[in-house]
Scaffold this active site. Structure first.
Site: not given
Length: 883
Positions: A138, A546
């Site tokens: 990431h 999200k």
């Protein structure tokens, strides 16, 4: 308690002092004085001195452009050193390791004390242990590889200094080495100059294997074996290695156009090359160690007359020659040369295992068990854990890419447009083609670039040595046809085995439909025949949070898992849930033990498969000792979850969660999607736009180059809010929902849930952790410095909400202050705040200067831009999680 921290604090202040001397040598007394003044003001401001807080703000606002970078670097480097000291503290005899009796031993004793568990049941649970850690690149690992290496060396110095028997001259030598390392770090640029390529990311992953896991895994297995012998009188079989590693680096192409079929092919070769390199070092040691003569008739028959005088050494030398030939061939392939495969090319683990295991059996039989169980056993276990591929690779691609490829094929064949068909028609077509003997792809057809890339990737999978690719993950999976489509494309590429294909359900709606999709798939006879009783499903944590906020997302994740477990149990399918957790709370991160025990009962029966992301890889596997401790935590959590599963939640608790989920999702979306001021506020109050400039991962920050919050990847979204200390994605909506349920007279029910239901108590614990890292005055300062006055009311509203939320959570948890049950984490956050606060204030100032320059149409000042990057990296180190 305080004695433990005093060891940590004295290490932190000692490292700080050395850093101070380094800064003075490099830049002179006046810069060090400036840094010291700021540090003292920050400490006093944290203690509540308002006058000093104002002075801190003024001092930082008045820094000249020349002073910006040194000050930012001083605090950023200090936080890296504090993190290093803390990582050492977690494994040092004076630190956490001392107060933390061996975690596996504690779990085994707990299990043995259960009236309804006997040793045989526990042993069976140990034998079915399975832990697969999936390393992902990431973009959140901000720290450069060269600095990570230096931090590891600093750790070694701290270890030597801890030795009470160390002689004075040795202590001086270690201190000199420490000064060198800190000076080297200071004079190294901490920000990468260009984005890493996917191959660079893969190399970073291999470095973790080499520097830490290679030693950590055998050490962990020794530890596990000792505890099992002591508590159950049970020895681990030589070939039993419950842990394996997979990687997304070089395989994850979702939204990353830089990961192509050629890149994946290259990374697969590179991974095998690295494996031969590491095994050669092992075999080199064994050649010198295994000089014994006595051997069993079986071994002597294996080596023949030629090797009879030193049979073990003879076998090791033969293996060494094979490894060297394999390595040369791989090197040539990596350079693009096409060579015929040499005799004895190593492609399967058995080829490594057999000669080593023959030596092991012979040594045991000849009374040399003590030798067999030394280096040789460690190497055998590495063969089982890493083997010829070193780490296996997952391929990940977005579902629409497969749909588009099939659409292009059907249009060319003149049988219609697959993309516009109904789900039923798609399934009928796919099953017909999957059962067909003739190929679907026309011979001389020229596909578009995007489709060619999808087909080429399938070809790479079909051609890779068996066992080097672990699974094909389909992101944004929504329907059964998404899964069948991948099976068809793999069939067309000529794959000769059933590749695990895992749908990833990641939005709120997709999680809610996951069970329905899997039920439909399992009702297809062809599909049941293909999967042979095993299914993997991936649960997405970051995108659902999200999309709907943490409270609604975590309940949807729980329910999806619960339903899938029950469906697969009924169908007689062994389900492996693959958890796509992130390092930060808004992406599903939680302390491993708590997170695993808070999952639905039965969720770990098929073992645990979980992503380890970016910066968390360094915190959890950065050193061999830390690796042992992380793997032990996972092991004990899996054993406990399988043998003492958490209770099924009461119906009334489920109803409350449904209620919390609806209210929190409405609140969250009310701000994030419906409030017209929200996106402009987000863009100005956080460094979101500036984050795009950081050369972090190889993946673009947005799925689509234009668009609002919804097109932002989950990681930059969370990273941005972590920087301004509002931590919004990790709490927005949760407290409002809890408050509403309390007002409805259900506080005592919530308290019972907190006490008796691990899922709920973990949720609250994670909220407390986020609240401890959030900071109202800093978030307010960002607003004043960066946000248009018309948007101030929104910022104030959000901060008021945060304050209310903290009160609600403390009331339900019956705590007077945050993190009461985890003083060690609270201590660690407090310790770092003194150094993170100045970086936050400085960051707001730098954002202000940088944006002003842009508005005036001037070209950016490199000193400001560089210092800004350093504050972003520094705050990330201070928060101990980026996105």
């Amino acid at each position: 308690m305080n004695e433990q921290y005093s060891a940590l604090r004295s290490n932190v202040s000692m490292l700080g002092k050395v850093l101070g001397e380094t800064i003075k040598d490099a830049l002179g007394e006046h810069i060090l004085d400036r840094v010291e003044t700021i540090r003292k003001l920050s400490k006093s401001s944290r203690a509540g001195n308002e006058a000093n807080r104002q002075e801190l703000l003024t001092t930082l606002q008045n820094l000249s452009n020349d002073e910006l970078l040194p000050v930012a670097r001083a605090f950023s480097q200090f936080l890296n050193l504090a993190n290093t000291a803390e990582q050492y503290h977690s494994i040092s005899p004076k630190g956490e390791a001392a107060s933390n009796p061996e975690v596996i031993a504690r779990t085994l004793r707990k299990l043995k004390n259960q009236p309804d568990l006997n040793d045989a049941t526990i042993k069976k649970a140990v034998e079915s242990l399975s832990l697969e850690l999936v390393l992902t690149a990431h973009p959140t690992e901000i720290t450069r590889r060269t600095l990570i290496h230096k931090m590891g060396e600093i750790n070694n110095c701290l270890k030597q200094l801890d030795n009470t028997d160390i002689a004075d001259y040795e202590r001086h030598q270690v201190m000199r080495r420490l000064r060198q390392l800190i000076a080297q770090s200071w004079h190294t640029d901490e920000i990468r100059k260009q984005r890493p390529s996917p191959v660079d990311e893969a190399k970073w992953g291999f470095a973790v294997v080499e520097n830490s896991l290679w030693q950590g895994v055998p050490n962990y297995l020794r530890e596990l074996n000792e505890q099992l012998e002591e508590n159950l009188g049970y020895k681990l079989p030589v070939d039993f290695v419950p842990v394996r590693f997979t990687s997304w680096m070089g395989g994850d192409r979702d939204g990353n156009p830089n990961v192509t079929a050629d890149i994946t092919r290259h990374v697969l070769l590179l991974s095998r090359w690295k494996a031969t390199d590491l095994f050669l070092k092992d075999i080199h040691v064994l050649v010198s160690e295994l000089s014994m003569v006595e051997a069993t008739p079986e071994l002597l028959a294996l080596v023949g007359e030629e090797g009879a005088s030193e049979p073990y050494r003879y076998l090791m030398k033969k293996l060494r020659a094979r490894l060297m030939a394999t390595q040369s061939w791989l090197e040539a392939r990596l350079k693009g040369e096409k060579l015929p495969k040499p005799d004895g090319l190593l492609t399967q683990n058995e080829q490594l295992w057999e000669p080593l295991y023959a030596c092991y059996q012979s040594l045991q039989a000849c009374g040399m068990g003590i030798i067999a169980n030394g280096e040789l056993l460690d190497t055998l276990r590495r063969v089982k854990c890493f083997g010829v591929p070193l780490v296996r690779i997952d391929i990940r691609q977005e579902s629409t890419r497969h749909t588009e490829a099939l659409g292009e094929i059907t249009r060319y064949l003149g049988i219609g447009d697959y993309e516009s068909w109904s789900e039923a028609d798609k399934q009928a077509f796919l099953i017909r083609e999957l059962n067909s003997k003739r190929p679907l792809l026309p011979r001389n057809w020229e596909p578009s670039n995007d489709t060619r890339e999808v087909l080429e990737t399938c070809k790479v999978i079909a051609e890779a040595p068996k066992g080097s690719i672990a699974a094909y993950v389909i992101s944004m999976a929504k329907t059964p046809s998404d899964v069948l489509a991948v099976h068809l494309l793999l069939k067309e590429a000529g794959i000769g085995f059933a590749m695990p294909v895992a749908p990833l359900f990641e939005t709120l709606d997709d999680l809610n439909n996951a069970d329905d999709v899997m039920t439909q798939l399992l009702n297809i006879d062809w599909y049941r025949g293909l999967i042979q009783g095993k299914q993997m499903v991936m649960i997405g944590y970051s995108d659902s949070a999200k999309d709907a906020g943490v409270m609604a997302a975590s309940w949807a994740q729980y329910q999806a898992q619960d339903a899938l477990i029950k469906t697969c149990e009924k169908a007689g399918i062994e389900l492996t849930l693959f958890h796509g957790r992130g390092g930060s709370i808004g992406r599903g991160g939680a302390p491993a033990h708590a997170a695993l025990l808070s999952q639905p009962p039965g969720s770990l029966k098929g073992g645990l498969r979980v992503t380890e992301q970016g910066e968390m890889i360094r915190f959890k596997y950065g050193l061999p000792e830390v690796t042992v401790s992380s793997l032990s935590l996972y092991t004990s959590a899996i054993l406990e979850a399988n043998l003492l599963p958490p209770p099924e939640p009461k119906d009334s608790w489920r109803h409350i969660m449904d209620e919390l989920s609806v209210i929190s999702c409405e609140t969250y979306r009310g701000y994030v999607r419906e409030n017209k001021d929200f996106v402009p506020y987000f863009r100005s109050a956080t460094p979101e736009q500036e984050l795009g400039k950081l050369p972090l991962g190889s993946r673009p920050a947005k799925r689509r180059p234009t668009g609002g919050v919804e097109s932002l990847r989950a990681i930059p979204w969370i990273f941005a809010w972590t920087q301004n200390r509002l931590m919004l994605p990790a709490w927005l909506g949760a407290g409002t929902a809890l408050q509403k349920v309390v007002e409805d007279g259900k506080q005592s029910e919530l308290e019972a849930m907190c006490r008796d239901w691990p899922f709920f108590s973990t949720r609250l614990g994670m909220l407390e952790m986020v609240f401890s890292k959030a900071d109202l005055w800093l978030a307010d300062y960002y607003d004043q410095r960066l946000v248009a006055k018309t948007l101030w009311p929104l910022g104030k509203e959000l901060r008021d909400l945060l304050e209310e939320d903290i009160k609600v959570v403390l009331a339900i948890a019956n705590d007077s202050h945050l993190m009461a049950d985890l003083p060690w984490i609270a201590e660690s956050i407090q310790l770092r705040n003194v150094y993170t606060d100045p970086l936050n204030v400085l960051q707001a100032e730098l954002l202000y200067r940088s944006r002003l320059t842009e508005e005036q149409g001037k070209s950016p000042d490199p000193r400001v831009e560089q210092a800004l990057m350093v504050t972003i990296a520094g705050v990330a180190a201070g928060m101990r999680n980026t996105g």
